[in-house]
Design a protein around this motif. Sequence first.
Motif, short mmCIF file in Angstrom:
data_model
loop_
_atom_site.label_atom_id
_atom_site.label_comp_id
_atom_site.label_asym_id
_atom_site.label_seq_id
_atom_site.Cartn_x
_atom_site.Cartn_y
_atom_site.Cartn_z
N GLU A 175 2.24 -4.29 -0.74
CA GLU A 175 2.49 -4.25 0.62
C GLU A 175 4.04 -3.67 0.69
N GLN A 176 4.71 -4.05 -0.42
CA GLN A 176 5.92 -3.43 -0.52
C GLN A 176 6.02 -1.76 -0.85
N LEU A 177 5.04 -1.44 -1.73
CA LEU A 177 4.96 -0.07 -2.08
C LEU A 177 4.61 0.53 -0.74
N SER A 178 3.55 0.11 -0.16
CA SER A 178 3.27 0.93 1.08
C SER A 178 4.39 1.03 1.97
N TYR A 179 5.30 0.03 2.18
CA TYR A 179 6.46 0.16 2.95
C TYR A 179 7.54 1.21 2.58
N ASP A 180 7.54 1.29 1.19
CA ASP A 180 8.52 2.11 0.56
C ASP A 180 8.20 3.55 0.70
N LEU A 181 6.83 3.84 0.90
CA LEU A 181 6.38 4.89 0.83
C LEU A 181 5.96 5.65 2.29
N ARG A 182 6.16 4.68 3.27
CA ARG A 182 5.85 4.84 4.63
C ARG A 182 6.10 6.22 5.21
N ALA A 183 7.42 7.09 4.58
CA ALA A 183 7.81 8.36 5.14
C ALA A 183 7.02 9.63 4.41
N GLN A 184 6.27 8.88 3.16
CA GLN A 184 5.49 9.95 2.61
C GLN A 184 4.09 10.24 3.18
N LYS A 185 3.79 10.95 4.03
CA LYS A 185 2.59 11.06 5.01
C LYS A 185 1.63 11.68 4.03
N ASN A 186 1.68 12.16 3.07
CA ASN A 186 0.67 12.75 1.89
C ASN A 186 0.35 11.81 0.87
N ILE A 187 0.81 10.64 0.87
CA ILE A 187 0.65 9.29 -0.08
C ILE A 187 0.08 8.26 0.53
N ASN A 188 -1.00 7.80 0.52
CA ASN A 188 -1.50 6.27 1.06
C ASN A 188 -1.61 5.40 -0.14
N VAL A 189 -1.41 4.20 0.36
CA VAL A 189 -1.62 2.89 -0.55
C VAL A 189 -2.95 2.22 0.09
N HIS A 190 -3.51 1.74 -0.61
CA HIS A 190 -4.63 0.84 -0.36
C HIS A 190 -4.68 -0.49 -1.15
N ILE A 191 -4.96 -1.73 -0.70
CA ILE A 191 -5.26 -2.63 -1.62
C ILE A 191 -6.62 -3.07 -1.32
N LEU A 192 -7.38 -2.96 -2.60
CA LEU A 192 -8.80 -3.28 -2.46
C LEU A 192 -8.96 -4.89 -2.99
N VAL A 193 -9.81 -5.50 -1.91
CA VAL A 193 -9.57 -6.88 -1.91
C VAL A 193 -11.16 -7.06 -1.95
N PRO A 194 -12.00 -7.17 -3.03
CA PRO A 194 -13.26 -7.40 -3.15
C PRO A 194 -13.87 -8.80 -2.52
N GLY A 195 -15.17 -8.86 -2.29
CA GLY A 195 -15.64 -10.16 -1.90
C GLY A 195 -16.33 -10.59 -3.45
N TRP A 196 -17.34 -11.51 -3.30
CA TRP A 196 -18.23 -11.54 -4.54
C TRP A 196 -18.90 -10.33 -4.90
N THR A 197 -18.53 -9.85 -5.93
CA THR A 197 -19.24 -8.59 -6.52
C THR A 197 -19.64 -8.85 -8.00
N TRP A 198 -20.74 -8.31 -8.12
CA TRP A 198 -21.61 -8.59 -9.65
C TRP A 198 -21.05 -7.69 -10.95
N THR A 199 -19.92 -8.18 -11.08
CA THR A 199 -19.32 -7.67 -12.47
C THR A 199 -19.23 -8.65 -13.57
#
Length: 284
Positions: A175-199
């Motif tokens: 969340e902090q990284l996404s906020y800090d990079l908010r002015a960088q329009k060509n860099i996106n931050v995503h948090i992947l939150v899987p459900g139950w995944t067969w790993t």
Amino acid sequence: MSTIFKKANTAVITGGASGIGLALAQKCVGYGMRVLVADWDAKGLEDAAKSLGSGVSTARVDVSKVEDWGELKGRVEKEFGGQINLLALNAGIGARTAFEGAEADPSIFRKVLDVNFFGIVNGVSTFLPFIKEKASSSSDYQSAIVITGSKQGITNPPGNPAYNASKAAVKSLAEQLSYDLRAQKNINVHILVPGWTWTALAGAASGRAKPEAPWTPAQVVDYLEGKMREGKFWVLCPDNDVDEVTDKKRMLWSAGDAVEGRAPLSRWRDEFKGEFAKWMEKDL
């Protein structure tokens, strides 16, 4: 950010020798991307290299060690010219912890935090300068940072405090990284939150047949790609047993513990079972 997955773009994926990381590497290879897979599992890396093909590089890395990131940085400079279009910080471990008995050993807590949280910190601090430099040099350059979290870092179910704490910290960092990079329009931050995944962490390494409820890693990665194309920070994956509405209700209830003054982890306490059941029956 549909331009992330395209030919000649680059991807660095930690925890990429199996599970979700391997599935993401396979997707990148399918698009003709150049891929560097990092993992601690030497045999897994060997198998991954065979399955992914000659266009993929591998590196044995302990994400908790800063010096290993230095070596990985050198590889990215040499092989990719410092270009990273997709940085997937996916490596993680699971270890049972508790506050009594053998599972209360502080060294186990420390190991989980070192890999799951500081592995992310190390990755961001190592490669964010590369990404920002490339992004500032050209408005056509697109990059994405994908950080793998967990629903346990949001709802905090009882039974594994170190893992939950590590993933809660990862959520906060993302969340902090996404906020800090908010002015960088060509860099996106995503948090992947899987459900139950067969790993492997979920039981796939046992050799038993996959149950109906969990998603495959490939399903998770397909869902991730869709949310990345939409530019979404939150990638909250359902599975075949728990849909998105159920997830959101559980998360709202957990947040309500502080707001309503309930006992912590009330969802799992006997005195709140009836109230929680009624909550789950409500429409959002």
